[in-house]
Design a protein around this motif. Structure first.
Motif, mmCIF file in Angstrom:
data_model
loop_
_atom_site.group_PDB
_atom_site.id
_atom_site.type_symbol
_atom_site.label_atom_id
_atom_site.label_comp_id
_atom_site.label_asym_id
_atom_site.label_seq_id
_atom_site.Cartn_x
_atom_site.Cartn_y
_atom_site.Cartn_z
ATOM 1 N N LEU A 221 -6.932 5.243 -0.622
ATOM 2 C CA LEU A 221 -5.982 4.182 -0.918
ATOM 3 C C LEU A 221 -4.868 4.265 0.122
ATOM 4 O O LEU A 221 -4.230 5.314 0.271
ATOM 5 N N THR A 223 -1.338 2.792 1.271
ATOM 6 C CA THR A 223 -0.213 2.003 0.753
ATOM 7 C C THR A 223 0.961 1.991 1.728
ATOM 8 O O THR A 223 1.124 2.918 2.520
ATOM 9 N N VAL A 229 0.120 -1.799 6.612
ATOM 10 C CA VAL A 229 -1.147 -1.471 5.954
ATOM 11 C C VAL A 229 -2.276 -2.321 6.535
ATOM 12 O O VAL A 229 -3.363 -1.832 6.835
ATOM 13 N N THR A 241 -7.752 -4.668 -2.850
ATOM 14 C CA THR A 241 -6.371 -4.692 -2.400
ATOM 15 C C THR A 241 -5.458 -5.015 -3.572
ATOM 16 O O THR A 241 -5.863 -5.679 -4.526
ATOM 17 N N GLY A 249 -1.441 -2.232 -1.173
ATOM 18 C CA GLY A 249 -2.354 -1.098 -1.236
ATOM 19 C C GLY A 249 -3.750 -1.589 -0.898
ATOM 20 O O GLY A 249 -4.256 -2.504 -1.544
ATOM 21 N N TYR A 251 -7.705 -0.498 -0.648
ATOM 22 C CA TYR A 251 -8.692 0.515 -0.982
ATOM 23 C C TYR A 251 -9.769 0.509 0.097
ATOM 24 O O TYR A 251 -10.379 -0.528 0.361
#
Lengths: 289, 289
Positions: A221, A223, A229, A241, A249, A251
């Motif tokens: 993950l 973040t 990001v 997401t 965040g 993933y």
């Protein structure tokens, strides 16, 4: 050695439930069989236990087809949601019936488990609550002399104490007498530490066939500020997401790019198995039936 | 303001299901109603919604008894395991019926939720799988204009994705339009962050009536060498214990003794809500029925 599922296809009418499934189960391992509602998990377990028959393909145990082979089927046990037991029969009688069918049954252990779960052996199956029907079936599953035990939704209706007791007994029983378990459950978080290898079924196909440790080692993950990001995860396998204001965040499942510098404002953390499953299978489809 | 449950007792024949229960629900809070299988949670929710009647006691909403009072009952909604819906009715028609009964219904939100969960409004209730019946009932629960919504086992049969979606929608809906929710579930871990206050029902009585933060602030796991742990926790409220060879873990609920020195080899960590629940309610009793 082990079970081989070879090119299993199952259709109900025109509907394809399982499409060309291949997988292998080794002796003495604990597997997780995961999937969304309606993905085909129960159908697969029923085919592996010869309770329903595939449209195509075969299931082999130690290279011998299980289909209508009593010797092979005696090495398998499927605990399912379906209640096949006569309602008037008492728990004690059902243990005896199981012993006759399987040639053996760990009666002292069944007695111990009845005590631990608070199940009376005098009770009639039809009088048991949903939770206690599950408990009865779990006890049978742990006490039959099968080398391959398939547990389909083993904790349905169990409260937290009974779930914990079951997980503990499963691991102890496995430790004392190793055999193969396949656990199919929606409460992934609680079994994540027990299962070594996972199959994820999605729309009748095997989406993932991997060791849990190997999967989780590539589940991240990322973040931080949305733009940072996005830049850091560009080109990576982003499977999900989440946003919170200007924060994001992503993933990621797969390798990170080690050449890429990680900005100070960006954090990398791990995903647990349930989160990973959710993001791998998150496409919403309508499958009421 | 709020709901008051006053001295509720419920007997079925000679069996006491609830014994002199008192509790209060404030407006706009999220409560957890926890308990072992058979503890009496569903009976309590059914009495609070006037679906079944107590042997003694009363349920008041804003100081007015709810019993046979349509105005008060219109402010309550119970989502339960029982399927009261005609099997032939379509989802869309059932939304309309609910609107007629409650005088209002958030149709745009119901439509959005049907999309998100993949539930077709054309489907007939009787054709829905267990998971989709739950989803249908959850959508109704989130869209009725009730000030007090009781959710009895709201995630039965839901896969991990649908559970996460439900938790998210519940919190968003609560944020936009605060009201009171009572969540009764066995999957405590997943709701622990949402609930502010918890009632634990044990054998028909309220065992715990406390804010979650306050409870967890006094929930400890003390681990280390068995003798050191025993010495450190002597006289404290030890609610459970685990061993691993010579190591021991004692679960403590209540104040620690701050005068006592903590040996270097002893670790103090926190218990989560599910663990705390398990150890508070761990007495095994037989209650198949």
């Amino acid at each position: 050695m082990g079970i081989k599922v070879e090119r299993i296809t199952k259709k109900f009418g025109k509907k394809v439930i399982l499409a060309d499934i291949n997988l292998a189960l080794e002796p003495n391992r604990i597997y997780g069989l995961l999937g969304r509602n309606g993905a085909g998990k129960s159908t697969l377990l029923n085919i592996m236990s010869d309770r329903i028959f595939p449209t195509k393909g075969a299931v082999l145990l130690d290279d011998v087809p299980v289909h209508e082979n009593d010797a092979q089927l005696g090495k398998l046990y499927l605990m399912s949601e379906v209640n096949l037991y006569p309602k008037r029969s008492r728990v004690r009688e059902l243990f005896k019936t199981t012993k006759t069918m399987y040639g053996n049954f760990n009666e002292p252990y069944a007695e111990k488990l009845c005590g631990a779960f608070g199940l009376s052996q005098k009770a009639r199956f039809g009088q048991l609550s949903t939770g206690y029907r599950t408990i009865f079936k779990l006890i049978v599953a742990l006490c039959v002399p099968a080398d391959y035990v398939f547990l389909d939704e083993p904790i349905l209706g169990l409260d937290a104490n009974h779930r914990e007791l079951f997980y503990r007994e499963l691991m102890e029983s496995y430790g004392e007498h190793p055999r193969t378990f396949v656990i199919s459950t929606h409460i992934i978080e609680e079994v994540a530490n027990m299962i070594e290898h996972v199959f994820i079924v999605e729309n009748g196909k095997i989406l993932i066939d991997d060791d849990v440790d190997h999967m989780l080692a590539q589940a991240y993950l990322i973040t931080g500020p949305a733009d940072k990001v996005a830049a850091y995860t560009q080109g990576l396998n982003v499977i999900g997401t989440e946003s919170l204001g200007n924060l994001k965040g992503n993933y990621v499942f797969g390798e990170l790019n080690n050449d890429r510098e990680i900005p100070d404002t960006v954090q990398i953390s791990r995903m647990d198995l349930q989160k990973l499953f959710i993001h791998l299978t998150s496409e919403e489809v309508s499958h009421e039936d």
